[in-house]
Enzyme design. Structure first.
Site, mmCIF file in Angstrom:
data_model
loop_
_atom_site.group_PDB
_atom_site.id
_atom_site.type_symbol
_atom_site.label_atom_id
_atom_site.label_comp_id
_atom_site.label_asym_id
_atom_site.label_seq_id
_atom_site.Cartn_x
_atom_site.Cartn_y
_atom_site.Cartn_z
ATOM 1 N N GLY A 46 0.832 -1.199 0.000
ATOM 2 C CA GLY A 46 0.000 0.000 0.000
ATOM 3 C C GLY A 46 0.867 1.250 0.000
ATOM 4 O O GLY A 46 2.018 1.212 0.449
ATOM 5 N N GLN A 51 2.957 9.943 1.145
ATOM 6 C CA GLN A 51 4.296 9.358 1.261
ATOM 7 C C GLN A 51 5.233 9.744 0.123
ATOM 8 O O GLN A 51 6.439 9.584 0.238
ATOM 9 C CB GLN A 51 4.198 7.828 1.333
ATOM 10 C CG GLN A 51 3.544 7.336 2.603
ATOM 11 C CD GLN A 51 3.399 5.832 2.568
ATOM 12 O OE1 GLN A 51 2.427 5.310 2.052
ATOM 13 N NE2 GLN A 51 4.371 5.116 3.096
ATOM 14 N N CYS A 91 5.789 -0.156 7.079
ATOM 15 C CA CYS A 91 5.455 1.014 6.265
ATOM 16 C C CYS A 91 6.673 1.394 5.439
ATOM 17 O O CYS A 91 7.794 1.399 5.956
ATOM 18 C CB CYS A 91 5.062 2.165 7.192
ATOM 19 S SG CYS A 91 4.665 3.691 6.334
ATOM 20 N N LEU A 92 6.451 1.729 4.165
ATOM 21 C CA LEU A 92 7.575 2.112 3.303
ATOM 22 C C LEU A 92 8.245 3.396 3.793
ATOM 23 O O LEU A 92 9.396 3.660 3.453
ATOM 24 C CB LEU A 92 7.098 2.277 1.854
ATOM 25 C CG LEU A 92 6.628 0.978 1.167
ATOM 26 C CD1 LEU A 92 6.037 1.289 -0.204
ATOM 27 C CD2 LEU A 92 7.769 -0.024 1.042
ATOM 28 N N HIS A 133 -4.519 1.738 7.357
ATOM 29 C CA HIS A 133 -3.153 2.278 7.483
ATOM 30 C C HIS A 133 -2.940 3.416 6.470
ATOM 31 O O HIS A 133 -2.421 4.473 6.815
ATOM 32 C CB HIS A 133 -2.162 1.124 7.264
ATOM 33 C CG HIS A 133 -0.721 1.501 7.234
ATOM 34 N ND1 HIS A 133 0.195 0.994 8.140
ATOM 35 C CD2 HIS A 133 -0.006 2.315 6.404
ATOM 36 C CE1 HIS A 133 1.401 1.496 7.865
ATOM 37 N NE2 HIS A 133 1.305 2.292 6.808
ATOM 38 N N GLU A 134 -3.380 3.183 5.223
ATOM 39 C CA GLU A 134 -3.155 4.192 4.170
ATOM 40 C C GLU A 134 -4.043 5.421 4.366
ATOM 41 O O GLU A 134 -3.601 6.557 4.125
ATOM 42 C CB GLU A 134 -3.372 3.593 2.783
ATOM 43 C CG GLU A 134 -2.491 2.400 2.427
ATOM 44 C CD GLU A 134 -1.016 2.583 2.716
ATOM 45 O OE1 GLU A 134 -0.515 3.723 2.670
ATOM 46 O OE2 GLU A 134 -0.339 1.581 3.020
ATOM 47 N N HIS A 137 -2.466 7.785 6.690
ATOM 48 C CA HIS A 137 -1.425 8.640 6.088
ATOM 49 C C HIS A 137 -2.035 9.946 5.552
ATOM 50 O O HIS A 137 -1.430 11.007 5.672
ATOM 51 C CB HIS A 137 -0.735 7.928 4.929
ATOM 52 C CG HIS A 137 0.396 7.028 5.337
ATOM 53 N ND1 HIS A 137 1.494 7.478 6.035
ATOM 54 C CD2 HIS A 137 0.609 5.704 5.120
ATOM 55 C CE1 HIS A 137 2.341 6.459 6.228
ATOM 56 N NE2 HIS A 137 1.819 5.373 5.686
HETATM 57 CO CO CO Z 1 2.586 3.473 5.581
#
Ligand code: CO
Length: 171
Positions: A46, A51, A91-92, A133-134, A137
């Site tokens: 995701g 991000q 998370c990236l 989660h996304e 963000h």
């Molecule tokens: Co993330």
């Protein structure tokens, strides 16, 4: 398609609140393609526009094993949730860190597709967790915010150190 740079925690730009997308033009399509490309190349499941430092309400998600089930969600809103599930998340934007977070087990969302058409999607388990989660963000929330202050400080310190090592190697 182009790869975009993923900003890393604790970069304050991860705290910006994303704006709703109101115009569905070529730019929106290009953004979605770049986001999917960046997510797949980074082996993520995701990615939120936040991000890549674009503060618009768009997320891409693909939790399928074969990476052939892409969801592109625009202005997504959770309109119903049920149950609780605790899953280890990563998370990236927070590389090499995993931590257990409590989320709703089932969600129903209202979202727009790339043509601006309203859709309802129901999700459970990992897909539900990933979408939550996304969406976080887009509101400036990172999963480590759910951890204790001590754990968060430790993670921030570790990432700052990694950052220094990377810049040293490149000089
Ligand atoms: Co993330």
């Amino acid at each position: 398609m182009a790869l975009r740079t993923i900003i890393k925690y604790p970069n304050p730009r991860l705290r910006k609140i994303a704006e709703e997308i109101k115009i569905f033009n070529e730019d929106v399509k290009i953004l979605s393609e770049d986001m999917a490309d960046t997510m797949y190349k980074s082996n993520g499941i995701g990615l939120a526009a936040t991000q890549i430092d674009v503060h618009k309400q768009m997320i891409v998600v693909d939790v399928s094993p074969k990476k052939d089930c892409l969801y592109t969600l625009i202005n997504p809103k959770i309109i119903e949730k049920k149950g609780r599930v605790e899953v280890e998340e990563g998370c990236l934007s927070v590389p090499d860190i995993v931590a257990t977070v409590s989320r709703a087990e089932y969600i129903k969302i209202e979202t727009l597709n790339l043509r601006g058409v309203k859709k309802h999607i129901e999700a459970t388990e990992i897909l539900a967790v990933c979408i939550q989660h996304e969406i976080d963000h887009l509101k400036g929330v990172v999963f480590v915010d759910y951890l204790s202050r001590l754990k968060r400080d430790r993670i921030a310190k570790r990432l700052a150190k990694l950052d220094r090592v990377v810049s040293y190697d490149q000089s």
